[in-house]
Scaffold this motif. Structure first.
Motif, PDB file in Angstrom:
ATOM      1  N   TYR A  96      55.885  61.673  71.860  1.00 50.17           N
ATOM      2  CA  TYR A  96      56.246  63.000  72.338  1.00 50.17           C
ATOM      3  C   TYR A  96      55.021  63.900  72.310  1.00 50.17           C
ATOM      4  O   TYR A  96      54.843  64.705  71.396  1.00 50.17           O
ATOM      5  N   ASP A  97      54.172  63.761  73.330  1.00 47.71           N
ATOM      6  CA  ASP A  97      52.995  64.606  73.421  1.00 47.71           C
ATOM      7  C   ASP A  97      53.329  65.962  74.020  1.00 47.71           C
ATOM      8  O   ASP A  97      52.916  66.991  73.508  1.00 47.71           O
ATOM      9  N   ASN A  98      54.066  65.971  75.132  1.00 47.87           N
ATOM     10  CA  ASN A  98      54.389  67.205  75.841  1.00 47.87           C
ATOM     11  C   ASN A  98      55.801  67.662  75.536  1.00 47.87           C
ATOM     12  O   ASN A  98      56.524  68.121  76.419  1.00 47.87           O
ATOM     13  N   TYR A  99      56.221  67.509  74.296  1.00 50.07           N
ATOM     14  CA  TYR A  99      57.554  67.925  73.877  1.00 50.07           C
ATOM     15  C   TYR A  99      57.440  68.855  72.676  1.00 50.07           C
ATOM     16  O   TYR A  99      56.472  68.790  71.908  1.00 50.07           O
ATOM     17  N   LYS A 100      58.440  69.720  72.546  1.00 48.96           N
ATOM     18  CA  LYS A 100      58.490  70.658  71.427  1.00 48.96           C
ATOM     19  C   LYS A 100      59.821  70.486  70.710  1.00 48.96           C
ATOM     20  O   LYS A 100      60.871  70.400  71.351  1.00 48.96           O
ATOM     21  N   PHE A 101      59.774  70.453  69.380  1.00 47.90           N
ATOM     22  CA  PHE A 101      60.981  70.254  68.587  1.00 47.90           C
ATOM     23  C   PHE A 101      61.683  71.590  68.389  1.00 47.90           C
ATOM     24  O   PHE A 101      61.073  72.576  67.942  1.00 47.90           O
ATOM     25  N   LEU A 102      62.984  71.640  68.719  1.00 46.88           N
ATOM     26  CA  LEU A 102      63.804  72.840  68.564  1.00 46.88           C
ATOM     27  C   LEU A 102      65.105  72.469  67.890  1.00 46.88           C
ATOM     28  O   LEU A 102      65.668  71.399  68.132  1.00 46.88           O
ATOM     29  N   THR A 103      65.608  73.380  67.066  1.00 48.80           N
ATOM     30  CA  THR A 103      66.908  73.199  66.435  1.00 48.80           C
ATOM     31  C   THR A 103      67.999  73.741  67.351  1.00 48.80           C
ATOM     32  O   THR A 103      67.726  74.383  68.379  1.00 48.80           O
ATOM     33  N   VAL A 104      69.250  73.519  66.963  1.00 50.55           N
ATOM     34  CA  VAL A 104      70.378  73.972  67.792  1.00 50.55           C
ATOM     35  C   VAL A 104      70.415  75.497  67.885  1.00 50.55           C
ATOM     36  O   VAL A 104      70.649  76.040  68.986  1.00 50.55           O
ATOM     37  N   PRO A 105      70.215  76.272  66.806  1.00 48.44           N
ATOM     38  CA  PRO A 105      70.183  77.736  66.986  1.00 48.44           C
ATOM     39  C   PRO A 105      69.079  78.201  67.924  1.00 48.44           C
ATOM     40  O   PRO A 105      69.274  79.155  68.690  1.00 48.44           O
ATOM     41  N   GLN A 106      67.925  77.551  67.888  1.00 52.33           N
ATOM     42  CA  GLN A 106      66.853  77.926  68.813  1.00 52.33           C
ATOM     43  C   GLN A 106      67.226  77.586  70.254  1.00 52.33           C
ATOM     44  O   GLN A 106      66.892  78.340  71.176  1.00 52.33           O
ATOM     45  N   LEU A 107      67.899  76.459  70.464  1.00 53.59           N
ATOM     46  CA  LEU A 107      68.380  76.145  71.810  1.00 53.59           C
ATOM     47  C   LEU A 107      69.395  77.169  72.287  1.00 53.59           C
ATOM     48  O   LEU A 107      69.414  77.541  73.471  1.00 53.59           O
ATOM     49  N   ARG A 108      70.241  77.622  71.389  1.00 52.26           N
ATOM     50  CA  ARG A 108      71.225  78.638  71.758  1.00 52.26           C
ATOM     51  C   ARG A 108      70.546  79.959  72.123  1.00 52.26           C
ATOM     52  O   ARG A 108      70.994  80.669  73.027  1.00 52.26           O
ATOM     53  N   THR A 109      69.460  80.277  71.443  1.00 47.88           N
ATOM     54  CA  THR A 109      68.724  81.500  71.770  1.00 47.88           C
ATOM     55  C   THR A 109      68.095  81.417  73.151  1.00 47.88           C
ATOM     56  O   THR A 109      68.046  82.415  73.892  1.00 47.88           O
ATOM     57  N   LEU A 110      67.642  80.231  73.531  1.00 49.77           N
ATOM     58  CA  LEU A 110      67.016  80.044  74.843  1.00 49.77           C
ATOM     59  C   LEU A 110      68.017  79.689  75.938  1.00 49.77           C
ATOM     60  O   LEU A 110      67.596  79.379  77.067  1.00 49.77           O
ATOM     61  N   ASN A 111      69.312  79.685  75.632  1.00 49.32           N
ATOM     62  CA  ASN A 111      70.369  79.361  76.610  1.00 49.32           C
ATOM     63  C   ASN A 111      70.216  77.942  77.154  1.00 49.32           C
ATOM     64  O   ASN A 111      70.402  77.687  78.350  1.00 49.32           O
ATOM     65  N   LEU A 112      69.841  77.002  76.270  1.00 48.14           N
ATOM     66  CA  LEU A 112      69.692  75.602  76.661  1.00 48.14           C
ATOM     67  C   LEU A 112      70.721  74.707  75.964  1.00 48.14           C
ATOM     68  O   LEU A 112      70.601  73.482  76.012  1.00 48.14           O
ATOM     69  N   GLU A 113      71.712  75.301  75.358  1.00 50.39           N
ATOM     70  CA  GLU A 113      72.677  74.516  74.610  1.00 50.39           C
ATOM     71  C   GLU A 113      73.542  73.651  75.523  1.00 50.39           C
ATOM     72  O   GLU A 113      74.011  72.581  75.116  1.00 50.39           O
ATOM     73  N   HIS A 114      73.733  74.076  76.771  1.00 49.91           N
ATOM     74  CA  HIS A 114      74.592  73.313  77.678  1.00 49.91           C
ATOM     75  C   HIS A 114      73.940  72.017  78.157  1.00 49.91           C
ATOM     76  O   HIS A 114      74.601  71.185  78.777  1.00 49.91           O
TER      77      HIS A 114
END
Length: 718
Positions: free
Chosen positions: A414-432
């Motif tokens: 995972y070179d071009n990937y960033k680790f995010l938690t579920v609350p951070q995904l919810r903040t960015l509207n990516l939970e769906h």
């Protein structure tokens, strides 16, 4: 970057992993254009730029200094030289014929000798092809003797005596010397000189050669009849011969010697045959010490003892030997033949090069791309690609632990990937997107999100992120610029001339602030990169304190400046030595009365009332200063007479207080808030006598009773 786990030792395929048969050039360009949006193609690791040929590669060599890689290939026949420190192609050069073998005569690429397929030898320099000479017969290999500066070329066919030849080209004299004559046999095994034709079937030839240049400098030549002849280059004669282990006279299925390699100690010799068998010999015995089968039955073309360049590294490293045919590369233990690891690419292998003191292998193969493999347990990554060590650590916590590598982990990094938690995904509207796309990959308590998707989502969530990022980068550049400078606020850590050092630090701090202000005025983005060379040189200067030439000025007491000397006072007349602080003068009685007589508070009763209305102040400090005197309202010390009363107490005041009261009484009152000059127009009026008010005198006074008035004379009234 792929991980192949065919044994306990992992092997990483850095480049050339997806190589198959070469495609047409126009189709390859169209395919590249179609793959520009493919994330897997965009995230690939390109170890060396343009490390490929249009059709296939033939040979590859790494220079002794480890800074250059030269490789040859086709089609069209050409030479590529890569500069490893830049990870890029330095230059490419086309040749007339296909290159069969080549040698690097210098520690870098500047001098090279190439054996061409058209029976010629070419000497190449950085400027181009320096010289070309023809060979009497086709050559099979190249060996360079540094002691006598001779290039040895084993060849095909026999001479008039029915013996094979190894041509000797002396580079100091510039001509061919007498050849070494080797018994090679021919088509007719019963008579000498059989198979004299060069292009005949099963023509006798000297296939390969090797030299023990780190020890006794003996020469070894492998023949088409399976023998190895040892020659002494000093005596120009044969020193010995090694026969094949199992060789019967008239055996049709001959095993030719196709690879030779000396160990550093000069006593061990490795031979590779055309039927895939490898034998290790001790030169003191004709019986082989070890026999190893490659497994596929193809001729061995590369045999290499993996020896460290330093004795300390060799003492900690287990002995290993690498053998390669066109199908597989094997690394095994020369003591007992135990296999250590192997590499089997998808295309045929023509040559293998090992980067010394590392785990990197470079190959020349039939595919379009040249392969490169990395084995962490063999050695660290070379200094020109040290980032591979960090990539390996991401795939396994302990690269030396064989159990850390499993087939399930043979994925991508995972070179071009960033680790995010579920609350951070919810903040960015990516939970769906969870569970619906491969852009979110679950890992532990969160997800790996593609970096491009993360940047777009963050920009949509916060439209002003660009201005914040720009301000952050400007601040980082300014902080980085300030970190390299000497701080003026810090005390100068010097032994002598402390005042001089502090004065220099203050001057440097002012210059730093001025430069930072200029950076902010210009925007702070491009000026840090596009600054002229003069400013960069000024920034990099260390000043007097950082200059080694002036160290004694602040360390040696002999260079201390005596500020009390006569010469110092002449040069610095304004410099005053340190003196004890002066005591502040107290107020006089007149100055104290002037402070107390505030306008509008001349009456003692009004002053006492106003003082009673004011809040009680905090307890005054024990220190005395002029400002405290001005703020405090202590009763002034007055000299009074017991017979004096309140009516005539004003006569005892000083002249200063009277002048202050006079100014206060004569101050005109402001009307309509007018301050300053004012222009007034008026009309003159007629003069009218005004009746003077009668002056009334106090009858109680003695002087008023005795006073006589001239206007009120009693005689005139009579």
């Amino acid at each position: 970057m792929k991980l192949s786990n065919q044994s306990e030792v992992p092997v990483y395929t850095i480049s050339g992993s997806n190589t198959a048969r070469p495609l047409p050039e126009w189709l390859a360009r169209r395919r590249k254009r179609s793959l520009k949006d493919d994330p897997e193609y965009a995230n690939r690791i390109e170890l060396l730029q343009d490390f490929e040929f249009e059709e296939a590669s033939q040979c590859v060599k790494v220079s002794e200094d480890g800074e250059w890689v030269m490789s040859t290939g086709t089609y069209k026949p050409q030479i590529h030289v890569h500069q490893l420190s830049q990870l890029s192609l330095s230059w490419a050069r086309h040749t007339v014929a296909l290159n069969t073998k080549f040698l690097l005569l210098s520690s870098d690429y500047s001098k090279s000798l190439h054996l061409q397929g058209d029976r010629s030898l070419e000497f190449h320099t950085p400027q181009g092809c320096h010289y070309t000479t023809r060979l009497p017969r086709y050559g099979r290999d190249l060996v360079y003797d540094r002691q006598s500066t001779e290039a040895l070329i084993p060849s095909v066919g026999v001479n008039e005596n029915g013996l094979g030849e190894v041509f000797r080209l002396n580079m100091e004299l510039g001509r061919y010397m007498r050849s070494f004559e080797i018994e090679v046999g021919g088509d007719d095994f019963t008579s000498a000189g059989g198979g004299a034709l060069q292009g005949g079937i099963n023509t006798g030839s000297v296939n390969t050669g090797a030299i023990a240049e780190e020890s006794h400098n003996l020469l070894a030549f492998g023949t088409s009849i399976g023998t190895v002849e040892l020659w002494d280059p000093r005596a120009k004669g044969r020193a010995g011969i090694l026969l094949p282990p199992a060789q019967s006279v008239g055996d049709v299925t001959r095993s030719e010697i196709t690879a030779l390699e000396f160990h550093r100690n000069g006593l061990t010799l490795g031979t590779g045959s055309s039927n895939g068998l490898i034998h290790l010999y001790d030169l003191r015995s004709p019986v082989p010490l070890l026999k190893k089968d490659q497994g596929y039955g193809f001729p061995i073309h590369t045999l290499k003892f993996l020896q460290a360049s330093t004795e300390t590294r060799e003492a900690t490293m287990d002995p290993k030997i690498m053998s390669a045919d066109k199908r597989i590369i094997k690394i095994w233990d020369p003591r007992d033949g135990t296999p250590w690891t192997s590499v089997e690419p998808a295309v045929d292998i023509n040559d293998v090069a090992w980067c010394k003191d590392s785990g990197m292998l470079l190959t020349a193969n039939e595919g379009r791309q040249q392969h490169s493999f990395f084995i962490p347990q063999l050695g660290p990554a070379p200094k020109w690609c040290s980032f591979l060590d960090n990539l390996v650590e991401e795939m396994a916590e302990d690269p030396n632990d064989p159990n850390a590598f499993t087939s399930a982990q043979a994925g991508s990094i995972y070179d071009n990937y960033k680790f995010l938690t579920v609350p951070q995904l919810r903040t960015l509207n990516l939970e769906h997107l969870i569970g619906r796309t491969n852009l979110l990959r679950p890992y532990m308590h969160g997800y790996f999100v593609a970096q491009r998707l993360y940047e777009e989502a963050r920009l949509i969530t916060n439209p002003y992120i660009w201005e914040e990022e720009r301000a952050k980068r400007v601040k980082e550049k300014i902080d980085k610029e300030r970190e390299s400078r000497i701080r003026g606020k810090k005390k100068a850590a010097v032994k002598v001339n402390k005042k001089l050092a502090e004065r220099l630090l203050n001057a440097e701090e002012k210059q730093e602030r001025r430069r930072a202000k200029q950076v902010l005025e210009r925007g702070g983005d491009a000026d840090m990169v596009d600054a002229p060379a003069v400013e960069i040189e000024k920034t990099e200067k260390k000043g007097v304190l950082g200059d080694n030439r002036f160290n004694k000025l602040f360390e040696d007491e002999d260079f201390a400046v005596d500020e009390n000397s006569f010469e110092f006072k002449l040069i610095n007349p304004s410099t005053i030595p340190d003196a004890p602080p002066k005591k502040e003068r107290g107020l006089t009685a007149v100055e104290q009365e002037a402070i107390d007589d505030v306008p509008g508070s001349s009456d003692d009763d009004s002053a006492s009332d106003s003082e009673a209305e004011k809040p009680v102040r905090e307890k005054a400090s024990t220190k005395i200063s002029s400002a405290d005197y001005k703020r405090t309202k202590r009763p002034p010390p007055r000299m009074q007479i017991s017979s004096s009363t309140r009516t005539n107490s004003t006569r005892d005041r000083s002249f200063g207080s009277r002048a202050q009261n006079m100014k206060t009484k004569q101050r005109p009152t402001r009307t309509n808030g007018v301050v300053g000059e004012r222009e007034v127009s008026f009309m003159p009026a007629s003069k009218s006598r005004k009746q003077k008010p009668e002056v009334q005198y106090d009858k109680t006074e003695f002087r008023a009773k005795e006073r006589r008035s001239a206007s009120g004379n009693t005689f005139r009234k009579m």
